[in-house]
Design a protein around this motif. Sequence first.
Motif, PDB file in Angstrom:
ATOM      1  N   UNK A  43       0.852  -1.184   0.000  1.00 26.27           N
ATOM      2  CA  UNK A  43       0.000   0.000   0.000  1.00 26.27           C
ATOM      3  C   UNK A  43       0.889   1.236   0.000  1.00 26.27           C
ATOM      4  N   UNK A  44       0.360   2.305  -0.575  1.00 28.33           N
ATOM      5  CA  UNK A  44       1.057   3.590  -0.590  1.00 28.33           C
ATOM      6  C   UNK A  44       0.110   4.611   0.017  1.00 28.33           C
ATOM      7  N   UNK A  45       0.593   5.343   1.005  1.00 30.82           N
ATOM      8  CA  UNK A  45      -0.216   6.380   1.652  1.00 30.82           C
ATOM      9  C   UNK A  45       0.490   7.722   1.518  1.00 30.82           C
ATOM     10  N   UNK A  46      -0.273   8.739   1.174  1.00 25.79           N
ATOM     11  CA  UNK A  46       0.244  10.093   1.091  1.00 25.79           C
ATOM     12  C   UNK A  46       0.308  10.652   2.504  1.00 25.79           C
ATOM     13  N   UNK A  53      -3.898   8.685   4.119  1.00 26.82           N
ATOM     14  CA  UNK A  53      -4.567   8.874   2.837  1.00 26.82           C
ATOM     15  C   UNK A  53      -4.009   7.889   1.824  1.00 26.82           C
ATOM     16  N   UNK A  54      -4.544   6.645   1.806  1.00 21.90           N
ATOM     17  CA  UNK A  54      -4.012   5.675   0.843  1.00 21.90           C
ATOM     18  C   UNK A  54      -4.345   6.101  -0.584  1.00 21.90           C
ATOM     19  N   UNK A  55      -3.406   5.843  -1.473  1.00 16.68           N
ATOM     20  CA  UNK A  55      -3.651   6.130  -2.877  1.00 16.68           C
ATOM     21  C   UNK A  55      -3.736   4.810  -3.629  1.00 16.68           C
ATOM     22  N   UNK A  77       4.927  15.368  -5.990  1.00 21.09           N
ATOM     23  CA  UNK A  77       5.822  15.801  -4.924  1.00 21.09           C
ATOM     24  C   UNK A  77       5.170  15.548  -3.578  1.00 21.09           C
ATOM     25  N   UNK A  78       5.970  15.154  -2.601  1.00 20.04           N
ATOM     26  CA  UNK A  78       5.459  14.937  -1.257  1.00 20.04           C
ATOM     27  C   UNK A  78       6.099  13.728  -0.608  1.00 20.04           C
ATOM     28  N   UNK A  79       5.617  13.409   0.585  1.00 20.36           N
ATOM     29  CA  UNK A  79       6.128  12.269   1.348  1.00 20.36           C
ATOM     30  C   UNK A  79       5.088  11.157   1.319  1.00 20.36           C
TER      31      UNK A  79
END
Length: 162
Positions: A43-46, A53-55, A77-79
């Motif tokens: 999973x990838x979360x912003x 906030x999973x994407x 851009x972001x973490x």
Amino acid sequence: ITLISSTSSLLAPLEYQRNQDFSISSYLNLNCNSSLTVKSNWTIANCTSTCSYPIRLDQIVIATPSELYIPSNTLNYGIYQLTLTVSMVAAPQLSSSASVYVKIIPSDITVNLIAFGTSMITSGYKQDLLLDPGTHSIDPDVELFNASVSFFKRYMLCLYFK
């Protein structure tokens, strides 16, 4: 679960330029007497304010049970928090997770003073030479370079030599 990358945290994430491909690999050490069949899920979360906030993983993101491959220009851009969760098929309540944090940063701009980015310029006597980095430079994060980027307004001048 061991994620094979440098150690990272929300305060000290791994940094990748937006135009870089990158991958996160894992090593699983199973210590179980019953079936060793496992189910893996990436999973990838912003992490704008919290990492909640999973994407949705795009189809160009390649997720295998042991590796996550992120092609260039996929994430903004972001973490982000990239998490691998592994659970036993025979006992789904037995699960483990590991996370790594990555920060997507702007890519370096390729400054070209003249068309085609040549490294040598020859100019004859009484010939005009126009150096125009705003027109000929490349920002790999976007399709069309914005010549009015503040970096160029402050630090680069369109020079005209006679």
